[in-house]
Write an enzyme that holds these catalytic residues in place. Structure first.
Site, PDB file in Angstrom:
ATOM      1  N   TYR A  57       7.361  12.099  -2.259  1.00 61.27           N
ATOM      2  CA  TYR A  57       6.845  12.082  -0.851  1.00 61.27           C
ATOM      3  C   TYR A  57       6.817  13.520  -0.586  1.00 61.27           C
ATOM      4  CZ  TYR A  57       7.136   6.964  -0.781  1.00 61.27           C
ATOM      5  OH  TYR A  57       7.107   5.687  -0.817  1.00 61.27           O
ATOM      6  N   ARG A  60       3.262  14.075  -1.136  1.00 57.90           N
ATOM      7  CA  ARG A  60       2.708  13.467  -0.264  1.00 57.90           C
ATOM      8  C   ARG A  60       2.423  14.207   1.266  1.00 57.90           C
ATOM      9  NH1 ARG A  60       2.427  11.914  -4.291  1.00 57.90           N
ATOM     10  NH2 ARG A  60       0.442  13.299  -4.208  1.00 57.90           N
ATOM     11  N   GLN A  90      -1.194   0.672   9.078  1.00 59.60           N
ATOM     12  CA  GLN A  90      -0.468   0.762   7.989  1.00 59.60           C
ATOM     13  C   GLN A  90      -0.415   1.950   7.059  1.00 59.60           C
ATOM     14  OE1 GLN A  90      -3.507  -2.865   6.820  1.00 59.60           O
ATOM     15  NE2 GLN A  90      -1.747  -3.212   5.491  1.00 59.60           N
ATOM     16  N   ASN A  91      -1.185   2.809   7.532  1.00 64.37           N
ATOM     17  CA  ASN A  91      -0.844   4.296   6.974  1.00 64.37           C
ATOM     18  C   ASN A  91       0.212   4.799   7.414  1.00 64.37           C
ATOM     19  OD1 ASN A  91      -3.463   3.532   5.900  1.00 64.37           O
ATOM     20  ND2 ASN A  91      -4.713   4.349   7.561  1.00 64.37           N
ATOM     21  N   ASP A  93       0.269   8.108   7.308  1.00 64.07           N
ATOM     22  CA  ASP A  93      -0.205   9.568   7.867  1.00 64.07           C
ATOM     23  C   ASP A  93      -0.363   9.784   9.282  1.00 64.07           C
ATOM     24  OD1 ASP A  93      -3.106   8.872   8.835  1.00 64.07           O
ATOM     25  OD2 ASP A  93      -2.955   8.187   6.780  1.00 64.07           O
ATOM     26  N   HIS A 108       4.241   0.718   8.770  1.00 58.20           N
ATOM     27  CA  HIS A 108       5.005   0.778   7.342  1.00 58.20           C
ATOM     28  C   HIS A 108       5.610   2.256   7.290  1.00 58.20           C
ATOM     29  CE1 HIS A 108       1.872  -2.132   5.207  1.00 58.20           C
ATOM     30  NE2 HIS A 108       3.067  -2.412   5.912  1.00 58.20           N
ATOM     31  N   SER A 175      -7.553  -4.288   2.970  1.00 61.87           N
ATOM     32  CA  SER A 175      -7.907  -5.450   2.020  1.00 61.87           C
ATOM     33  C   SER A 175      -7.484  -6.630   2.556  1.00 61.87           C
ATOM     34  CB  SER A 175      -7.319  -5.166   0.768  1.00 61.87           C
ATOM     35  OG  SER A 175      -5.712  -5.175   0.784  1.00 61.87           O
TER      36      SER A 175
END
Length: 232
Positions: A57, A60, A90-91, A93, A108, A175
């Site tokens: 992380y 990231r 859902q991201n 960032d 999330h 998706s």
């Protein structure tokens, strides 16, 4: 003042961030930046190898500093001029916020936040690396503020309320495979128009709503969505 703007609720997934250069673990063989997601995105992975998870992380977080919002993020922010826009993402960032969106709910978690391992509600802003030995005020180890696989989704109830109040609902770059996020679409009223933007859209069973599928990448699809909404 009375707000007469229609409420547009948008569910975004990895597809919109991918155009900015942020990879998703679903890109190839279930790997996320070369790692098995079970090793870096589960409580079991954390307990097995805390150093690996923290390093993952940290990388990231550093990567996030090198990317910018793309046209898809920017158009969603601009739509606030004409609509009451609420983004459920859902991201993890902060690209929606950096583009100018003011109502963003992260299902999330958030990469630029950390939380106590003992108190889920003790959350801190955190832009740099996180290490073993970084503690909260009570001496407990801090961890990434990420909802890992197998954990509860604290923001779900708020997200459901948003969806139920939507005049328009859009799904962008996801998706529709990860639950409970994928199930949000079923909480729209049957009269609520739904727009589904994805280059590889899947069938949505048992949905009574009118659905317009826009088989485009996020930035192209959001531009089409903007034109559709303004013509309604």
């Amino acid at each position: 003042m009375i707000n007469n703007k229609k409420k547009l609720v948008v569910l975004t997934g990895a597809g919109i961030s991918a155009e900015s250069g942020i990879k998703t673990f679903r890109d190839s063989d279930g790997l996320w930046e070369g790692h098995d997601v079970m090793e870096v995105a589960t409580p079991e992975g954390w307990h097995k190898n805390q150093e690996l998870v923290l390093d993952f992380y940290n990388k990231r977080r550093q990567q996030l500093k090198e990317v910018q919002p793309n046209l898809g993020h920017q158009i969603l922010a601009e739509l606030e001029q004409d609509f009451d826009v609420y983004i459920i993402t859902q991201n993890v960032d902060d690209l929606h916020e950096r583009a100018g969106s003011t109502n963003v709910l992260h299902l999330h978690g958030e990469l630029l936040k950390v939380r106590s391992t003992q108190n889920r509600d003790l959350i801190l802003d955190w832009k740099d690396d996180l290490f073993t030995g970084d503690f909260d005020v009570n001496g407990h180890q801090l961890r990434p503020h990420i909802v890992w696989f197998g954990e509860e989704v604290p923001a779900l109830e708020e997200a459901l309320k948003m969806v139920e109040e939507a005049d328009y609902f859009a799904v962008i770059g996801t998706s529709l495979q990860v639950y409970p996020a994928a199930g949000l679409i079923s909480y729209t009223y049957s009269t609520t128009p739904v727009f589904y933007i994805d280059p590889k859209p899947i069938a949505i069973p048992n949905l009574q709503n009118k659905v317009e599928i826009i088989p485009k990448i996020a930035s192209e699809g959001v531009a089409i969505l903007r034109d559709r909404l303004k013509s309604i």
